[in-house]
Design a protein around this motif. Structure first.
Motif, mmCIF file in Angstrom:
data_model
loop_
_atom_site.group_PDB
_atom_site.id
_atom_site.type_symbol
_atom_site.label_atom_id
_atom_site.label_comp_id
_atom_site.label_asym_id
_atom_site.label_seq_id
_atom_site.Cartn_x
_atom_site.Cartn_y
_atom_site.Cartn_z
ATOM 1 N N MET A 49 0.825 -1.203 0.000
ATOM 2 C CA MET A 49 0.000 0.000 0.000
ATOM 3 C C MET A 49 0.864 1.261 0.000
ATOM 4 S SD MET A 49 -3.152 1.065 0.041
ATOM 5 C CE MET A 49 -4.134 -0.289 0.675
ATOM 6 N N CYS A 50 1.870 1.289 0.827
ATOM 7 C CA CYS A 50 2.746 2.469 0.892
ATOM 8 C C CYS A 50 3.492 2.677 -0.420
ATOM 9 C CB CYS A 50 3.742 2.325 2.048
ATOM 10 S SG CYS A 50 2.967 2.388 3.689
ATOM 11 N N LEU A 51 3.942 1.576 -1.038
ATOM 12 C CA LEU A 51 4.644 1.680 -2.317
ATOM 13 C C LEU A 51 3.708 2.205 -3.399
ATOM 14 C CD1 LEU A 51 7.293 1.108 -3.845
ATOM 15 C CD2 LEU A 51 6.400 -1.186 -4.342
ATOM 16 N N PHE A 52 2.455 1.752 -3.375
ATOM 17 C CA PHE A 52 1.482 2.232 -4.351
ATOM 18 C C PHE A 52 1.255 3.726 -4.196
ATOM 19 C CE2 PHE A 52 -2.847 3.436 -5.426
ATOM 20 C CZ PHE A 52 -2.976 2.957 -6.711
ATOM 21 N N ILE A 53 1.069 4.188 -2.954
ATOM 22 C CA ILE A 53 0.824 5.605 -2.701
ATOM 23 C C ILE A 53 2.022 6.447 -3.151
ATOM 24 C CG2 ILE A 53 0.470 7.322 -0.889
ATOM 25 C CD1 ILE A 53 -1.994 5.689 -1.516
ATOM 26 N N ALA A 54 3.234 5.962 -2.839
ATOM 27 C CA ALA A 54 4.443 6.692 -3.236
ATOM 28 C C ALA A 54 4.550 6.777 -4.755
ATOM 29 C CB ALA A 54 5.676 6.021 -2.644
ATOM 30 N N GLY A 55 4.319 5.653 -5.426
ATOM 31 C CA GLY A 55 4.397 5.640 -6.887
ATOM 32 C C GLY A 55 3.365 6.544 -7.525
ATOM 33 N N PHE A 56 2.135 6.492 -7.027
ATOM 34 C CA PHE A 56 1.073 7.347 -7.563
ATOM 35 C C PHE A 56 1.404 8.818 -7.368
ATOM 36 C CE2 PHE A 56 -2.874 9.738 -7.089
ATOM 37 C CZ PHE A 56 -3.575 9.367 -8.223
ATOM 38 N N ALA A 57 1.872 9.166 -6.183
ATOM 39 C CA ALA A 57 2.175 10.563 -5.878
ATOM 40 C C ALA A 57 3.322 11.106 -6.709
ATOM 41 C CB ALA A 57 2.500 10.713 -4.390
ATOM 42 N N LEU A 58 4.205 10.230 -7.152
ATOM 43 C CA LEU A 58 5.366 10.661 -7.916
ATOM 44 C C LEU A 58 5.018 11.076 -9.340
ATOM 45 C CD1 LEU A 58 8.435 10.929 -7.434
ATOM 46 C CD2 LEU A 58 8.697 8.650 -8.437
ATOM 47 N N GLY A 59 3.925 10.553 -9.899
ATOM 48 C CA GLY A 59 3.629 10.866 -11.286
ATOM 49 C C GLY A 59 2.151 10.952 -11.612
ATOM 50 N N TRP A 60 1.414 9.851 -11.424
ATOM 51 C CA TRP A 60 0.026 9.815 -11.868
ATOM 52 C C TRP A 60 -0.901 10.629 -10.986
ATOM 53 C CZ3 TRP A 60 -2.202 8.509 -16.273
ATOM 54 C CH2 TRP A 60 -1.424 7.812 -17.204
ATOM 55 N N GLY A 61 -0.431 11.078 -9.828
ATOM 56 C CA GLY A 61 -1.229 12.003 -9.034
ATOM 57 C C GLY A 61 -1.214 13.410 -9.600
ATOM 58 N N PRO A 62 -0.045 14.060 -9.676
ATOM 59 C CA PRO A 62 -0.016 15.468 -10.107
ATOM 60 C C PRO A 62 -0.003 15.691 -11.610
ATOM 61 C CG PRO A 62 2.173 14.779 -9.389
ATOM 62 C CD PRO A 62 1.252 13.625 -9.110
ATOM 63 N N ILE A 63 0.604 14.797 -12.388
ATOM 64 C CA ILE A 63 0.903 15.123 -13.784
ATOM 65 C C ILE A 63 -0.330 15.197 -14.686
ATOM 66 C CG2 ILE A 63 2.171 14.366 -15.835
ATOM 67 C CD1 ILE A 63 4.401 13.450 -14.025
ATOM 68 N N PRO A 64 -1.342 14.320 -14.564
ATOM 69 C CA PRO A 64 -2.520 14.501 -15.432
ATOM 70 C C PRO A 64 -3.172 15.872 -15.278
ATOM 71 C CG PRO A 64 -2.535 12.295 -14.502
ATOM 72 C CD PRO A 64 -1.413 13.034 -13.830
ATOM 73 N N TRP A 65 -3.231 16.396 -14.047
ATOM 74 C CA TRP A 65 -3.810 17.730 -13.854
ATOM 75 C C TRP A 65 -2.919 18.808 -14.459
ATOM 76 C CZ3 TRP A 65 -8.651 17.695 -12.263
ATOM 77 C CH2 TRP A 65 -9.107 16.610 -11.516
ATOM 78 N N LEU A 66 -1.613 18.637 -14.341
ATOM 79 C CA LEU A 66 -0.683 19.603 -14.930
ATOM 80 C C LEU A 66 -0.776 19.591 -16.449
ATOM 81 C CD1 LEU A 66 1.717 21.558 -14.861
ATOM 82 C CD2 LEU A 66 3.225 19.572 -14.630
ATOM 83 N N LEU A 67 -0.741 18.406 -17.054
ATOM 84 C CA LEU A 67 -0.810 18.312 -18.506
ATOM 85 C C LEU A 67 -2.141 18.838 -19.041
ATOM 86 C CD1 LEU A 67 0.867 14.834 -19.173
ATOM 87 C CD2 LEU A 67 1.704 17.068 -19.887
ATOM 88 N N MET A 68 -3.217 18.612 -18.293
ATOM 89 C CA MET A 68 -4.522 19.114 -18.722
ATOM 90 C C MET A 68 -4.497 20.625 -18.908
ATOM 91 S SD MET A 68 -8.111 19.121 -16.608
ATOM 92 C CE MET A 68 -7.496 20.447 -15.561
ATOM 93 N N SER A 69 -3.773 21.333 -18.048
ATOM 94 C CA SER A 69 -3.715 22.788 -18.145
ATOM 95 C C SER A 69 -2.713 23.276 -19.177
ATOM 96 C CB SER A 69 -3.356 23.381 -16.773
ATOM 97 O OG SER A 69 -2.035 23.043 -16.397
ATOM 98 N N GLU A 70 -1.883 22.349 -19.715
ATOM 99 C CA GLU A 70 -0.831 22.746 -20.655
ATOM 100 C C GLU A 70 -1.162 22.466 -22.110
ATOM 101 O OE1 GLU A 70 3.373 22.251 -18.274
ATOM 102 O OE2 GLU A 70 2.482 20.439 -19.129
ATOM 103 N N ILE A 71 -1.862 21.366 -22.394
ATOM 104 C CA ILE A 71 -1.880 20.839 -23.754
ATOM 105 C C ILE A 71 -2.969 21.412 -24.649
ATOM 106 C CG2 ILE A 71 -0.786 18.665 -23.084
ATOM 107 C CD1 ILE A 71 -3.494 17.341 -23.051
#
Length: 474
Positions: free
Chosen positions: A376-398
């Motif tokens: 569970m902790c590894l999943f949360i860390a992995g998600f937070a590293l990329g798939w958490g913030p980046i889709p929202w960031l890319l949505m505002s850029e592309i």
């Protein structure tokens, strides 16, 4: 002229612009209080449901079905909220849209505080969900339009960072506050956003589209400290969104990428994990599920902060790929844990499926329990590293500016709709596929997200918004 020509590059996207960061960061923080508020709303259900079951009057007792609706109603309200946000952001403006979303936030939490029956609880959750839909769309747009490329990744990632801080705040406050006082606390972040955003300017780009060049120049001076060397860029005639525009590569390519990123983000299972974090750890026989949830929230905040600091150096594509690979391994390991510990009876209940086999030796059970916690902790860390913030960031850029309102609205609607389906049907999936099958299904979606990133998602690090549009247009 090339996309790098200063005569053609929007004022807020020119690389190399020198600016004092204090006011710019304050404006970004004020806007990010919206994501903090909806992070608190997301995390609220995890400590509130056990508290409601312990201390609520009989009229507010939640059975399993009502509890699942209580958790899912935020995402249900966020879907129409995102549609409303896509309309507001282009007509009322970025700043006013953020100010308006504070009303349903405060009203929703106030309704929960005063709840006398289950319907008032659900109504309050629905209102906070509407506010979540608006804030999750408008805040990234506001921040992307006041940031220049050198810090756009950092500030854009702070949207998700504030979401996970809000979730952690709900978990921590849930230790000491019962559900009514926890709802009162939820009124704090949107009220603070209302006060701060009143002192912040509208984005210069939106002001220019409204033919207010003097106000736009004043906003530049406020955010950057000076408008020296700035020349007002030409503004194209406004274009409404039409289906015929989807034939253009500069529209349909980012549209497909944005919608797919939002769907994959939720299909990874993150919302189900965060909504039912305490329940999952209880059923995994973790002694203090509240502490476990706080640990998970802390890990998420830590790794989202790391992602924000390296976003403009490592790039979006690399972090998305790394994040997806980590989530593949962690969800596979978590599914393996449930496969090893489930009961053998074919008609076992949902809770029975999650209970370790009593005949196993104690040391084996403890080892498997740590496998669950580690996964569970590894999943949360992995998600937070990329798939958490980046889709929202890319949505505002592309997206090109003339379709940004509608396109980001569709992306956010997709995100919240899939989040609702995952959250509402999580328990049903656990029964139908059994726990190990549910997490292995999530692992399969994570594999698809890695492949999609590798073959379809372009790198936007260090590029102006016009360069990104030119990239899609070929």
């Amino acid at each position: 002229m090339t996309p790098d020509d200063p005569e053609e590059t929007p004022l807020l996207l020119r690389p190399g612009v020198s600016a004092p960061r204090g006011r710019l960061f304050l404006a970004a923080f004020a806007a990010a209080l919206g994501p903090l508020s909806f992070g608190f709303a997301l995390g609220y259900s995890s400590p509130a449901i056990p508290s409601l079951r312990r201390s609520a009057p009989p009229t507010l007792n939640l059975d399993d079905n009502a509890a699942s609706w209580f958790g899912a109603f935020v995402t249900l309200g966020a879907a129409p909220g995102s549609v409303l946000g896509s309309w507001l952001v282009d007509r009322a403006g970025r700043k006013l849209s953020l100010l308006l979303c504070t009303a349903p936030f405060v009203t929703g939490f106030a309704l929960i505080t005063a709840a006398q029956d289950v319907w008032m609880l659900l109504g309050g959750r629905l209102l906070t969900g509407v506010a979540c839909g608006i804030a999750s769309l408008v805040a990234p747009v506001y921040i992307s339009e006041i940031a220049y490329p050198a810090v756009r990744g950092l500030l854009g990632s702070c949207v998700q960072l504030m979401v996970v801080i809000g979730i952690l705040l709900a978990y921590l406050a849930g230790w000491v506050l019962e559900w009514r006082w926890l709802a009162v606390l939820g009124c704090g972040p949107p009220t603070s956003m209302l006060l701060l955003m009143c002192c912040m300017p509208e984005t210069p780009h939106f002001l220019l589209t409204q033919h207010k060049p003097q106000e736009a120049r004043a906003a530049v001076r406020f955010l950057w400290g000076s408008d020296e060397g700035w020349e007002e860029p030409p503004i194209q005639a406004e274009q409404g969104f039409q289906l015929a525009l989807l034939r253009q590569p500069g529209i349909y390519k980012p549209f497909i990428i944005g919608v797919s990123l939002m769907a994959f983000q939720q299909l990874s299972g993150i919302n189900a994990v965060m909504f039912y974090a305490e329940t999952i750890f209880e059923e995994a026989k973790f002694k203090d599920s509240s502490l476990a949830s706080v640990i998970v929230g802390t890990i998420q905040v830590l790794f989202t902060g790391i992602a924000a600091t390296i976003m403009d150096r490592a790039g979006r594509r690399l972090l998305l790929t790394l994040s997806g690979v980590v989530m593949v391994f962690s969800t596979s390991a978590f599914g393996t844990y449930f496969k090893l510990t489930q009961g053998r009876s074919s008609n076992a209940s949902h809770v029975d499926l999650l209970a370790p086999v009593s005949a196993e030796p104690v040391d084996t059970s403890m080892a498997l329990a740590w496998l669950a916690v580690g996964s569970m902790c590894l999943f949360i860390a992995g998600f937070a590293l990329g798939w958490g913030p980046i889709p929202w960031l890319l949505m505002s850029e592309i997206f090109p500016l003339h379709v940004k309102g509608v396109a980001t609205g569709v992306c956010v609607l997709t995100n919240w709709f899939v989040a609702f389906l995952v959250t509402k049907e999580f328990s049903s999936l656990m029964e139908a596929l059994r726990p190990h099958g549910t997490f292995w299904l999530a692992s399969a979606f994570c594999i698809c997200s890695v492949l999609f990133t590798w073959f379809c998602v372009p790198e936007t690090k260090g590029k102006t918004l016009e360069q990104i549009t030119a990239l899609f247009e070929g």
